[in-house]
Design a protein around this motif. Structure first.
Motif, PDB file in Angstrom:
ATOM      1  N   SER A  50       0.834  -1.202   0.000  1.00 47.94           N
ATOM      2  CA  SER A  50       0.000   0.000   0.000  1.00 47.94           C
ATOM      3  C   SER A  50       0.873   1.258   0.000  1.00 47.94           C
ATOM      4  O   SER A  50       0.482   2.296  -0.553  1.00 47.94           O
ATOM      5  N   ILE A  51       2.058   1.161   0.585  1.00 45.14           N
ATOM      6  CA  ILE A  51       2.976   2.310   0.592  1.00 45.14           C
ATOM      7  C   ILE A  51       3.467   2.595  -0.823  1.00 45.14           C
ATOM      8  O   ILE A  51       3.482   3.734  -1.284  1.00 45.14           O
ATOM      9  N   ASP A  52       3.864   1.536  -1.547  1.00 52.97           N
ATOM     10  CA  ASP A  52       4.315   1.712  -2.929  1.00 52.97           C
ATOM     11  C   ASP A  52       3.177   2.225  -3.816  1.00 52.97           C
ATOM     12  O   ASP A  52       3.401   3.018  -4.737  1.00 52.97           O
ATOM     13  N   ALA A  53       1.961   1.756  -3.542  1.00 54.19           N
ATOM     14  CA  ALA A  53       0.812   2.231  -4.315  1.00 54.19           C
ATOM     15  C   ALA A  53       0.599   3.726  -4.097  1.00 54.19           C
ATOM     16  O   ALA A  53       0.315   4.471  -5.047  1.00 54.19           O
ATOM     17  N   ALA A  54       0.735   4.178  -2.877  1.00 52.43           N
ATOM     18  CA  ALA A  54       0.582   5.603  -2.580  1.00 52.43           C
ATOM     19  C   ALA A  54       1.668   6.430  -3.263  1.00 52.43           C
ATOM     20  O   ALA A  54       1.411   7.529  -3.766  1.00 52.43           O
ATOM     21  N   LYS A  55       2.890   5.882  -3.303  1.00 51.76           N
ATOM     22  CA  LYS A  55       3.979   6.589  -3.989  1.00 51.76           C
ATOM     23  C   LYS A  55       3.682   6.730  -5.475  1.00 51.76           C
ATOM     24  O   LYS A  55       3.948   7.766  -6.079  1.00 51.76           O
ATOM     25  N   LYS A  56       3.134   5.669  -6.065  1.00 56.68           N
ATOM     26  CA  LYS A  56       2.834   5.725  -7.494  1.00 56.68           C
ATOM     27  C   LYS A  56       1.725   6.737  -7.781  1.00 56.68           C
ATOM     28  O   LYS A  56       1.747   7.420  -8.809  1.00 56.68           O
ATOM     29  N   ARG A  57       0.752   6.826  -6.905  1.00 55.80           N
ATOM     30  CA  ARG A  57      -0.284   7.841  -7.083  1.00 55.80           C
ATOM     31  C   ARG A  57       0.330   9.244  -7.084  1.00 55.80           C
ATOM     32  O   ARG A  57       0.009  10.084  -7.919  1.00 55.80           O
ATOM     33  N   SER A  58       1.221   9.480  -6.140  1.00 53.62           N
ATOM     34  CA  SER A  58       1.862  10.785  -6.047  1.00 53.62           C
ATOM     35  C   SER A  58       2.707  11.078  -7.284  1.00 53.62           C
ATOM     36  O   SER A  58       2.677  12.196  -7.824  1.00 53.62           O
ATOM     37  N   GLU A  59       3.451  10.080  -7.761  1.00 55.83           N
ATOM     38  CA  GLU A  59       4.269  10.263  -8.953  1.00 55.83           C
ATOM     39  C   GLU A  59       3.405  10.528 -10.187  1.00 55.83           C
ATOM     40  O   GLU A  59       3.776  11.323 -11.065  1.00 55.83           O
ATOM     41  N   ALA A  60       2.255   9.870 -10.266  1.00 55.85           N
ATOM     42  CA  ALA A  60       1.364  10.064 -11.412  1.00 55.85           C
ATOM     43  C   ALA A  60       0.903  11.514 -11.491  1.00 55.85           C
ATOM     44  O   ALA A  60       0.924  12.132 -12.567  1.00 55.85           O
TER      45      ALA A  60
END
Length: 377
Positions: A50-60
């Protein structure tokens, strides 16, 4: 009770059957499943935290504020204006969402590939086979959340084998957000990234962990050809870089026992009339620089589309048609159509030439119609 005498005597006699010789035993082979056959498969987007998913949202979101998703490097804030692709930040424009039966057998299976055809493109191929979709902003707008809900419909209603994102290079951030949303809704299908290979490394990196199957199209080899026919500089170097990065993430194409592809890279090359020499260079490069076990689809369905074969610009105005240097054009020149050199279907001998070059380079996994009528592994 003791055995009768004649039975005991027979058991003591040597067997009349000859024992197998050592040489025949040495020739026996144990047939194991190849490394590309999977017992089961869990989509990669279910394996990230879930942490990596949140990072990807931010990067997007960051990519959308200063777009660098392709080598054109427009750098625009897509919340305020659009770049070459003509698509903004908050929605994507989709032309068609439906089960599709025009893909490779290992992707479409019996139920079809759940294809999402995005409008817009970062290339301007003069021969585009999907010209009415990729070169025009036709379709309907969807937010990333709505797009993720459509993924669920393809799974639950269409019973498709995968989610196939067609021409997604310019909407990668929205695609990322949609996949992560669909994951929370219960999506469990592999994601196919169906691309022209005109992607930036930053874009491919953003997709890492979310894409199961990369389906890149390596179009042309010469920079001169790409500038003339794709309207893009440095296409070949970009495609090389992108395909290497894709293969580093997911490897060679793998299947489950039903013949459906689940993970890996499948490279397409559309053979074009008079361009078979470029096709030969492409397949040779794939074998020598990526993997000889690469699954390759050498395609023969080129047909003049889009701008190919149309009247030359200004052909209706005799004074407007000129030769290079401003010299008035002759009657013969005025009669010619645009891109006349590729204004014909591809010849099967040209396709065979590329196929032979691929085999000579060491490639051996080709997409072909299965003779037994089933899936092609």
């Amino acid at each position: 009770m003791p055995l009768p005498l004649h039975i005991r005597s027979a058991l003591r006699q040597p067997s009349c059957r000859p024992r197998p010789r050592l040489s025949s035993l040495a020739r026996r082979k144990l047939h194991l499943a190849p490394p590309w056959l999977l017992d089961d498969y869990i989509p990669r987007y279910h394996l990230i935290s879930s942490i990596d998913a949140a990072k990807k949202r931010s990067e997007a979101y960051a990519h959308l504020r200063e777009c660098n998703l392709c080598p054109r490097l427009c750098g625009v804030n897509r919340y305020e204006k659009t770049g070459v692709c003509l698509i903004g930040a908050e929605t994507v424009k989709v032309n068609t969402i439906a089960p599709h039966f025009g893909e490779e057998p290992c992707l479409q299976g019996h139920n079809g590939s759940g294809s999402v055809f995005f409008s817009g493109c970062n290339l301007r191929c003069v021969f585009c086979q999907n010209h009415d979709i990729a070169h025009q902003r036709n379709g309907f707008d969807l937010t990333p959340e709505q797009l993720g809900e459509w993924y669920m419909k393809l799974q639950e209603v269409g019973h498709c084998h995968n989610i196939n994102l067609v021409t997604p290079e310019h909407v990668v951030p929205q695609v990322v957000l949609a996949i992560l949303h669909a994951r929370e809704l219960g999506l469990r299908l592999p994601i196919v990234y169906n691309t022209s290979s005109f992607d930036s490394l930053e874009s491919i990196q953003l997709l890492d962990g979310l894409i199961d199957i990369y389906l890149p199209d390596f179009k042309v080899w010469s920079d001169k050809t790409s500038k003339r026919l794709l309207k893009a500089d440095h296409y070949t170097a970009t495609a090389m870089e992108s395909i290497k990065a894709m293969h580093a993430q997911v490897g060679d194409l793998c299947f489950t026992a039903d013949g459906i592809a689940k993970k890996g890279v499948l490279v397409r090359h559309l053979v074009m009339p008079g361009k078979e020499d470029e096709g030969r260079e492409i397949v040779k490069w794939l074998a020598e620089n990526v993997s000889k076990d690469m699954m390759v689809h050498i395609m023969e369905q080129y047909f003049p589309r889009a701008h190919v074969g149309k009247p030359r610009r200004g052909a209706r105005d005799d004074d407007a048609v000129v030769e290079p240097g401003g010299v008035p054009a002759s009657g013969e020149t005025k009669a010619k159509v645009r891109y006349e050199d590729i204004n014909r279907p591809v010849d099967l001998s040209e396709v065979s030439s590329v196929k032979r070059a691929a085999e000579e380079a060491g490639l051996w996994r080709f997409v072909e119609p299965a003779r037994h009528g089933g899936f092609n592994i």
